[in-house]
Write a protein that holds these residues in place. Structure first.
Motif, mmCIF file in Angstrom:
data_model
loop_
_atom_site.group_PDB
_atom_site.id
_atom_site.type_symbol
_atom_site.label_atom_id
_atom_site.label_comp_id
_atom_site.label_asym_id
_atom_site.label_seq_id
_atom_site.Cartn_x
_atom_site.Cartn_y
_atom_site.Cartn_z
ATOM 1 N N PHE A 183 -10.446 5.508 5.726
ATOM 2 C CA PHE A 183 -10.395 4.530 4.634
ATOM 3 C C PHE A 183 -9.500 3.372 5.056
ATOM 4 C CE2 PHE A 183 -11.333 8.475 2.385
ATOM 5 C CZ PHE A 183 -12.242 8.096 1.410
ATOM 6 N N TYR A 184 -9.788 2.178 4.537
ATOM 7 C CA TYR A 184 -8.823 1.112 4.759
ATOM 8 C C TYR A 184 -8.052 0.813 3.487
ATOM 9 C CZ TYR A 184 -13.038 -1.730 3.585
ATOM 10 O OH TYR A 184 -14.176 -2.242 3.035
ATOM 11 N N GLN A 185 -6.777 0.465 3.686
ATOM 12 C CA GLN A 185 -5.940 0.095 2.556
ATOM 13 C C GLN A 185 -6.356 -1.277 2.051
ATOM 14 O OE1 GLN A 185 -2.250 0.767 4.956
ATOM 15 N NE2 GLN A 185 -1.561 1.771 3.093
ATOM 16 N N HIS A 208 -5.536 10.071 3.261
ATOM 17 C CA HIS A 208 -5.337 8.867 2.464
ATOM 18 C C HIS A 208 -4.087 8.083 2.854
ATOM 19 C CE1 HIS A 208 -7.626 11.223 -0.900
ATOM 20 N NE2 HIS A 208 -8.445 10.759 0.019
ATOM 21 N N ILE A 216 -7.168 2.453 -1.669
ATOM 22 C CA ILE A 216 -7.909 2.599 -0.424
ATOM 23 C C ILE A 216 -9.390 2.416 -0.744
ATOM 24 C CG2 ILE A 216 -6.223 4.134 0.668
ATOM 25 C CD1 ILE A 216 -8.088 6.498 0.016
ATOM 26 N N ALA A 261 -5.941 3.989 6.792
ATOM 27 C CA ALA A 261 -5.732 5.412 6.608
ATOM 28 C C ALA A 261 -6.706 6.107 7.564
ATOM 29 C CB ALA A 261 -5.981 5.785 5.154
ATOM 30 N N ALA A 285 0.797 -1.210 0.000
ATOM 31 C CA ALA A 285 0.000 0.000 0.000
ATOM 32 C C ALA A 285 0.836 1.269 0.000
ATOM 33 C CB ALA A 285 -0.941 -0.015 1.200
#
Length: 674
Positions: free
Chosen positions: A345-347, A328, A356, A342, A48
């Motif tokens: 948000f998730y990676q 982000h 993301i 993040a 990521a």
């Protein structure tokens, strides 16, 4: 009948709003019956934080024509075979809508097709990304410090845990340490819809982890952040988002307001469990910032473009570029080698590309959003049905993996060798585990601790199997160790890793799952190894004792025999059998309660039902004393045969076991919280 199948009714409500695009723990994947959705290999690695890998020559060009041909060949047949009413999909690229299309029907009875621009869907927990964007606007304005105690923004107090306060960064990374909750999560009756302020003040979950240490998804934590936005802005949350996000982006088909405002219902897609059954009611989300959004595919395109362009859309800015970049960027990685969180948000695993996203699930609507940041590509898909056997889970997983592999394929890489300590490490991991996203404060422990444990095993070669980490074929995946507690899926490209400290497992995670939950070792006292057999054995003993009591009386009556016991032995015999009946009734009432499929059943309005069930359990718990006293009376009595003595001991053990399960699973509590 399998009790686990009945407890799935709780599971549907419990995962609502969770946003798990590929979570076998949260929503067990199932294979579409004779369907076209097939297992697509999971991307090789998330990487990521790495620069995107060079695009291999085999990559398809991402054009409207190619995307149209791909999804036209996949989705129509998939939703038909999966008993799904309709779907919308939108792809954006380089600041423009590249492809948008509706499939199936928004309203089956009216034969109304899905219009990607105007048909409203319910994206569930994707709502959180709007709420987190609102939070970052407040950060940008200097009103919120990401690392300050959130109590300074509240008119009530969130108590510290182990001396550590909750911060906004903790809330945004789902690491505040809250126990999960399902009560009042979704209701149907607007009269039962509580205000955001009331819910935040009266439904504070238990704290089970120190802040910043453990991923544990929390709808309450997300809604608490929304309540902070409401307080700091002086505007109701739904009005704030409408003014500061929807309006600048031109999102004219979106609202957080519940019930759905007048004029919106004509465009609202009906929600179905399966397309072959009547639609359900409009789901009212109690913790509204966590999942109340209604929006169209076209509006989601605008939101995705804004985030892909670091907060800007057609000259309108909802975040400064630096704020968007911070939002982000990786913030919390529970397992360093796997995707992390993040801010909101998730990676996600993206074949070396920086991706993301978020996902969302109500009971009737199921959605995914993925942002390929450095490629300036966004993908949104939503369904207005769960589908047969949870079909939309598999479709969503296949869409994400297939899209990523088609347009952003991973470069070929040599197969890694098996790690030299694979056998020993497999032995270290073996055991029972529980999800870190769980309810610890109420009767949902039945699902979490008694019936929801994952089992990790290793074969003689050290290949590990995790019972809850499953593929789209609903079969457990197998994992080969390629580094110290780093695992590669056998025959696939998913990754798994464990954190081990001083020889003890702290957590296990997989990049198939969003980084908002992990598997943790279960204590010996709560291990399913002995609790599950004890549970079923106790039920069997109690049931036999309860049934043979009237049967023995009938046989005595039929053949003219008298009851030979008198006085205290007779009283304890009858009390013991009565306690068996009460304990069976207690278990049966919970079985009945868990089997209710009406989401409104799990609300404050039914607290009285739980109190009545708990009263029955209390009678059974106290009655265990009679079973123990019966043993003390039977054993010294030489006139009582060996069967009377053995049965009295077995019944006493079963009654005491019921007390153990009542206490350990929190089936009787002072406060009704779950």
């Amino acid at each position: 009948m399998n009790l686990l199948s009945k407890i799935a009714a709780v599971g549907v409500t419990f995962v609502a709003l969770c946003g798990f695009a590929a979570s076998p723990v949260a929503q067990a994947p199932t294979t579409l019956a004779a369907g076209p959705v097939v297992a697509v290999p999971t991307p090789a690695s998330h990487a990521a934080s790495r620069p995107p890998a060079a695009t291999p020559p085999s990559a398809h060009a991402l054009t409207a024509e190619d995307a149209g041909a791909y999804f036209d060949g996949l989705l129509p047949d998939a939703i038909e075979r999966g008993d799904v009413a309709g779907a919308v999909i939108v792809i954006v690229k380089d600041g423009q809508v590249l492809f948008e299309r509706g499939y199936g029907l928004a309203d089956i009875k009216a034969r109304k097709p899905v219009d990607p621009e105007t048909t409203l869907f319910r994206p569930g927990s994707i709502s959180k990304t709007f709420m987190w964007t609102a939070v970052m606007q407040q950060v940008e304005a200097g009103k919120i410090d990401l690392d300050a105690d959130v109590n300074q923004y509240l008119d009530f107090k969130i108590p510290p845990f182990e001396g550590k306060p909750v911060t906004m960064r903790n809330l945004m990374t789902h690491s505040a340490g809250f126990s999960d909750a399902a009560k009042d999560l979704i209701v149907k009756d607007p009269a039962r819809l509580k205000s955001l302020e009331t819910l935040m003040k009266t439904a504070i979950p238990a704290r089970i982890f120190p802040p910043g240490t453990t991923p544990a998804y929390s709808n309450y934590g997300a809604s608490l952040a929304g309540y902070i936005v409401q307080r700091l802005s002086g505007e109701p949350f739904d009005a704030y988002v409408a003014k500061h996000i929807f309006a600048p982006l031109g999102m004219t088909h979106s609202t957080f307001t519940q019930p759905l405002p007048a004029g919106r219902s004509a465009n609202m897609a009906k929600g179905y469990r399966v397309a072959s059954q009547p639609p359900g009611p409009y789901e009212l989300v109690g913790e509204s910032p966590a999942g109340a959004l209604a929006t169209s595919g076209g509006d989601m395109a605008r939101f995705m473009i804004a985030h892909l362009q670091d907060g800007e859309y057609q000259g309108q800015r909802i975040l400064d570029a630096k704020t968007a970049e911070l939002m982000h960027s990786p913030q919390f990685k529970p397992v360093p080698s796997l995707p992390g969180m993040a801010l909101g948000f998730y990676q996600e695993p993206g074949n070396g590309h920086r991706v993301i996203g978020h996902a969302g699930d109500l009971n009737l609507f199921h959605s995914d959003m993925h942002l390929y940041l450095d490629d300036h590509v966004g993908l949104f898909i939503s369904f207005n049905s769960a589908g047969a056997m949870g079909a939309t889970h598999n479709i969503r997983t296949t869409v994400f993996r297939g899209f990523t592999d088609r347009y952003f394929p991973a470069p070929a890489a040599p197969e890694a060798a098996t790690w030299k300590d694979a056998k020993a490490d497999g032995h270290t991991l073996s055991g029972h585990y529980i999800d870190s996203r769980r309810s610890d404060s109420g009767w949902l422990r039945i699902a979490n601790f008694l019936l929801g444990q994952s089992k990790v095993t290793a074969d003689p070669a050290g290949v590990v199997t995790v019972s809850s980490f499953r593929g789209v074929n609903n079969q457990p995946k197998h994992w080969r160790e390629i580094g110290p507690f780093q695992y590669q899926e056998v025959g696939g490209e998913s990754r798994m890793a464990a954190v081990v400290e001083d020889g003890k497992v702290v957590r296990i995670m997989s990049d198939d799952l969003p980084p908002v939950l992990s598997l943790q070792p279960v204590s010996s006292a709560m291990s399913a190894t002995w609790n599950v057999p004890l549970f079923y054995l106790s039920l069997a003993i109690l049931l036999i004792a309860a049934l043979t009591w009237p049967l023995a009386a009938f046989i005595r009556w039929r053949y003219g025999h008298s009851f030979t016991l008198t006085g205290r032995p007779a009283l304890l015999y009858r009390l013991t059998r009565a306690v068996c009946v009460v304990d069976i009734l207690f278990a049966g009432l919970w079985f009945w309660f868990l089997s209710q499929k009406d989401v409104q059943w799990f609300s404050s309005g039914n607290d009285w039902v739980i109190r009545l069930i708990q009263l029955v359990g209390l009678v059974g718990a106290v009655g265990a004393l009679a079973a123990l006293a019966n043993v003390a009376v039977v054993f010294p009595d030489k006139s009582r045969g060996w069967w009377a003595k053995v049965s009295s001991v077995l019944i006493a053990i079963a009654c005491v076991a019921c007390v153990w399960f009542t206490l350990s699973l929190h089936l009787i509590t002072w406060r009704i919280a779950y």
